[in-house]
Design a protein around this motif. Structure first.
Motif, PDB file in Angstrom:
ATOM      1  N   ASN A  35      31.360  44.292  42.624  1.00 10.13           N
ATOM      2  CA  ASN A  35      30.008  44.037  42.563  1.00 10.13           C
ATOM      3  C   ASN A  35      29.709  45.239  41.864  1.00 10.13           C
ATOM      4  N   LYS A  36      30.306  46.387  41.767  1.00 10.79           N
ATOM      5  CA  LYS A  36      29.861  47.695  40.947  1.00 10.79           C
ATOM      6  C   LYS A  36      30.355  47.549  39.333  1.00 10.79           C
ATOM      7  N   ILE A  37      31.202  46.509  38.999  1.00 12.04           N
ATOM      8  CA  ILE A  37      31.787  46.313  37.724  1.00 12.04           C
ATOM      9  C   ILE A  37      30.866  45.526  37.040  1.00 12.04           C
ATOM     10  N   ARG A  38      30.349  45.868  35.742  1.00 14.60           N
ATOM     11  CA  ARG A  38      29.423  45.112  34.948  1.00 14.60           C
ATOM     12  C   ARG A  38      30.311  44.897  33.569  1.00 14.60           C
ATOM     13  N   HIS A  39      31.299  45.280  33.314  1.00 13.14           N
ATOM     14  CA  HIS A  39      31.833  45.295  31.899  1.00 13.14           C
ATOM     15  C   HIS A  39      33.477  45.347  31.980  1.00 13.14           C
ATOM     16  N   ALA A  40      33.922  44.185  31.722  1.00 12.06           N
ATOM     17  CA  ALA A  40      35.654  44.112  31.783  1.00 12.06           C
ATOM     18  C   ALA A  40      35.877  42.557  31.328  1.00 12.06           C
ATOM     19  N   GLY A  41      37.089  42.607  30.633  1.00 11.52           N
ATOM     20  CA  GLY A  41      37.523  41.183  30.222  1.00 11.52           C
ATOM     21  C   GLY A  41      37.832  40.354  31.436  1.00 11.52           C
ATOM     22  N   ALA A  42      38.911  40.746  32.181  1.00 13.15           N
ATOM     23  CA  ALA A  42      39.368  40.158  33.168  1.00 13.15           C
ATOM     24  C   ALA A  42      39.536  41.235  34.433  1.00 13.15           C
ATOM     25  N   ILE A  43      39.081  40.907  35.503  1.00 15.96           N
ATOM     26  CA  ILE A  43      39.343  41.831  36.829  1.00 15.96           C
ATOM     27  C   ILE A  43      40.160  41.374  37.994  1.00 15.96           C
ATOM     28  N   PHE A  44      41.286  42.030  38.098  1.00 20.77           N
ATOM     29  CA  PHE A  44      42.194  41.811  39.089  1.00 20.77           C
ATOM     30  C   PHE A  44      41.860  42.577  40.304  1.00 20.77           C
ATOM     31  N   LEU A  45      41.961  41.517  41.420  1.00 20.14           N
ATOM     32  CA  LEU A  45      41.427  42.242  42.833  1.00 20.14           C
ATOM     33  C   LEU A  45      42.598  42.376  43.557  1.00 20.14           C
ATOM     34  N   GLY A  46      42.582  43.619  44.130  1.00 14.76           N
ATOM     35  CA  GLY A  46      43.742  43.694  45.262  1.00 14.76           C
ATOM     36  C   GLY A  46      45.165  44.323  44.597  1.00 14.76           C
ATOM     37  N   ARG A  47      45.765  44.718  45.639  1.00 11.71           N
ATOM     38  CA  ARG A  47      47.117  45.185  45.168  1.00 11.71           C
ATOM     39  C   ARG A  47      48.112  44.275  44.736  1.00 11.71           C
ATOM     40  N   TYR A  48      48.023  43.242  44.911  1.00 13.43           N
ATOM     41  CA  TYR A  48      49.080  42.208  44.634  1.00 13.43           C
ATOM     42  C   TYR A  48      48.578  41.504  43.018  1.00 13.43           C
ATOM     43  N   ALA A  49      47.202  41.645  42.796  1.00 17.63           N
ATOM     44  CA  ALA A  49      46.993  40.967  41.527  1.00 17.63           C
ATOM     45  C   ALA A  49      47.320  41.866  40.174  1.00 17.63           C
ATOM     46  N   CYS A  50      48.649  41.694  39.854  1.00 21.99           N
ATOM     47  CA  CYS A  50      48.808  42.437  38.704  1.00 21.99           C
ATOM     48  C   CYS A  50      48.358  41.820  37.315  1.00 21.99           C
ATOM     49  N   GLU A  51      48.204  42.711  36.513  1.00 23.05           N
ATOM     50  CA  GLU A  51      47.767  42.020  35.192  1.00 23.05           C
ATOM     51  C   GLU A  51      48.700  40.997  34.372  1.00 23.05           C
ATOM     52  N   ALA A  52      49.827  41.032  34.632  1.00 22.03           N
ATOM     53  CA  ALA A  52      50.953  40.366  34.038  1.00 22.03           C
ATOM     54  C   ALA A  52      50.678  38.749  34.555  1.00 22.03           C
ATOM     55  N   LEU A  53      50.574  38.723  35.793  1.00 22.56           N
ATOM     56  CA  LEU A  53      50.045  37.266  36.342  1.00 22.56           C
ATOM     57  C   LEU A  53      49.083  36.613  35.440  1.00 22.56           C
ATOM     58  N   GLY A  54      47.939  37.552  34.992  1.00 22.54           N
ATOM     59  CA  GLY A  54      46.859  36.721  34.099  1.00 22.54           C
ATOM     60  C   GLY A  54      47.141  36.474  32.894  1.00 22.54           C
ATOM     61  N   ASP A  55      48.443  37.329  32.276  1.00 24.32           N
ATOM     62  CA  ASP A  55      48.866  37.037  30.892  1.00 24.32           C
ATOM     63  C   ASP A  55      49.566  35.496  30.855  1.00 24.32           C
ATOM     64  N   TYR A  56      50.256  34.988  32.224  1.00 26.62           N
ATOM     65  CA  TYR A  56      50.850  34.136  31.964  1.00 26.62           C
ATOM     66  C   TYR A  56      50.599  32.881  32.719  1.00 26.62           C
ATOM     67  N   CYS A  57      50.154  32.925  33.819  1.00 25.23           N
ATOM     68  CA  CYS A  57      49.954  31.777  34.765  1.00 25.23           C
ATOM     69  C   CYS A  57      48.959  31.873  35.805  1.00 25.23           C
ATOM     70  N   ALA A  58      48.412  32.821  36.069  1.00 29.07           N
ATOM     71  CA  ALA A  58      47.228  32.683  37.089  1.00 29.07           C
ATOM     72  C   ALA A  58      46.189  31.687  36.927  1.00 29.07           C
ATOM     73  N   GLY A  59      45.827  31.482  35.760  1.00 31.15           N
ATOM     74  CA  GLY A  59      44.769  30.443  35.320  1.00 31.15           C
ATOM     75  C   GLY A  59      43.889  30.607  34.405  1.00 31.15           C
ATOM     76  N   PRO A  60      42.947  31.969  34.495  1.00 30.81           N
ATOM     77  CA  PRO A  60      42.194  32.316  33.445  1.00 30.81           C
ATOM     78  C   PRO A  60      42.548  32.730  32.210  1.00 30.81           C
ATOM     79  N   ASN A  61      41.813  32.838  31.061  1.00 28.91           N
ATOM     80  CA  ASN A  61      42.266  32.889  29.844  1.00 28.91           C
ATOM     81  C   ASN A  61      42.912  34.214  29.609  1.00 28.91           C
ATOM     82  N   HIS A  62      43.927  34.611  28.695  1.00 25.38           N
ATOM     83  CA  HIS A  62      44.309  36.026  28.692  1.00 25.38           C
ATOM     84  C   HIS A  62      43.950  36.445  27.186  1.00 25.38           C
TER      85      HIS A  62
END
Length: 432
Positions: free
Chosen positions: A343-370
């Motif tokens: 809730n304190k973040i205003r500016h970022a392209g993609a935000i990964f929440l928690g210790r298990y949400a590594c950026e690589a998952l967003g690159d390939y298969c999480a669902g949101p656009n990379h």
């Protein structure tokens, strides 16, 4: 391995941070001049120029532009040729990307006010989109999925993919991704000449309305030059990751997350913010221990030395404030209760929440656009999505009663601007 270490309490911290973030996305004059000539030639000589440049740069021997088009059968053969694990992974990633983007579709709407005036918004997809995909030894099927699927979800009627095949080298993974994404036509062309063909159209390749997808410096320069004739997605800078960690995550995980961006190229940026100085030391130890085992260790080393940093902050509140200044492409919140801190973040392209949400998952298969904004443009722009392939038209239907009311308002304002025809056009509707 030397990597910059900063502390937010230092008097020169802000100056050092600004220097670290500075990236001059300078356009080489020689590249721009070459691209300008290629585009002008494509615009004038169309297919003939396209064949010449493709044969010269990619060392092919095409006799006509039609020789450069792959059939749907070819795409399906590439899909069938994949090892089962690759095909399953592609299909699963595609389904996740599709499901996510189906929730983004804009809607048409309208309402009628008290004067019986109808106002609204009509949403329509683009007619034709061009998708640029790097080719040859580079194989980026994820880029196909992330660009093609939202276009298709938006309802784009025709999606044309261009992919260079230097020395005739084709990637079954890329072509299989095109088949899964339901790309309509594929041409084995690349570089500025491909961008020009899409932007201006040739005898064989139809003009598109928008060009999306990554490419090298020549492709980026060409996209800049044709913007306005067609739309473009963005001209992206080097990839970025910013990790905020409270010191409780495995330091090897964080080191590898930093590597995941640094391995893209020497200009990529990887930054870690933490209030725990001992944890920063542990991550540094992990970097030193893990680096030599990475196939792209030289690229990673150069990236971390030139543009990377480990930064000690006072607390997580300050980390979030610094993150908003950086406005990173990728932001990992590797902390307890990330749903609170997001809730304190205003500016970022993609935000990964928690210790298990590594950026690589967003690159390939999480669902949101990379496809994400870089170089601090997340302050004012957003990830690629369905909305980038749709446009909005305003609807205005005015009753006789509404014409009398609105016409008087418009007339006064038009005379105030010195535009008499505007005023009379409105007055005719309620004076006659």
């Amino acid at each position: 391995m030397p990597i910059k270490r900063f502390n937010s309490v230092d008097s020169d911290f802000n100056a050092n941070l600004d220097k670290l973030l500075a990236f001059e996305n300078a356009q080489d004059d020689a590249i721009d001049s070459t691209v300008a000539k290629i585009l002008a030639d494509i615009r004038t000589r169309k297919d003939a120029a396209l064949i010449e440049y493709t044969n010269r740069f990619d060392k092919l021997s095409a006799a006509s532009a039609k020789d450069l088009e792959l059939t749907q059968d070819h795409l399906q053969r590439s899909l069938a040729a994949l090892p089962s694990p690759q095909r399953i992974a592609l299909e699963q990633a595609a389904e996740r990307v599709r499901s996510y983007h189906e929730k983004q579709q804009l809607s048409s709407w309208q309402y009628t006010d008290s004067d019986d005036t109808l106002l609204g918004q009509k949403v329509t997809p683009l007619d034709r989109v061009g998708l640029y995909v790097p080719g040859g030894k580079a194989s980026y099927p994820s880029s196909v999925l992330m660009n093609a699927i939202p276009a298709k979800v938006a309802g784009v009627k025709e999606l044309i993919m261009v992919v260079p095949t230097p020395n005739g080298e084709r990637s079954d993974l890329v072509l299989a991704a095109a088949a899964i994404s339901k790309v309509d036509r594929v041409f084995t062309i690349g570089g500025a000449q491909a961008v020009g063909a899409l932007a201006y159209g040739t005898e064989t390749i139809p003009q598109v309305d928008k060009i999306v997808g990554p490419g090298n410096a020549y492709v980026a320069a060409a996209k800049r030059r044709v913007f306005g004739i067609v739309g473009i997605d963005m001209v992206a800078g080097p990839s970025e990751i910013l990790v905020i960690c409270d010191g409780k995550t495995n330091p090897d995980w964080i080191a590898m997350d930093l590597f995941s961006q640094a391995e893209h190229d020497e200009l990529a940026q990887s930054i870690l913010l933490s209030p725990d100085a001992a944890f920063l030391d542990q991550v540094m130890q992990s970097i030193n221990r893990l680096l030599d085992g990475m196939p792209r260790k030289d690229v990673i080393r150069a990236s971390l030395q030139n543009r990377g940093a480990l930064i000690q902050v006072k607390d997580l509140d300050e980390a979030c404030a610094i993150a908003n200044k950086i406005a990173p492409e990728h932001l990992e919140l590797s902390i307890d209760q990330p749903e609170h801190w997001v809730n304190k973040i205003r500016h970022a392209g993609a935000i990964f929440l928690g210790r298990y949400a590594c950026e690589a998952l967003g690159d390939y298969c999480a669902g949101p656009n990379h496809v994400l904004p870089t170089s601090r443009t997340a302050r004012f722009s957003s990830p690629l999505g369905v909305y980038d392939f749709q446009k909005r038209s305003s609807l205005i239907q005015v009753s006789q009663q509404g014409a009398a009311k609105l016409g008087k308002i418009a007339s006064v304002l038009a005379y105030g601007e010195g535009l008499q025809a505007h005023a009379l056009s409105a007055e005719y509707r309620y004076k006659d």
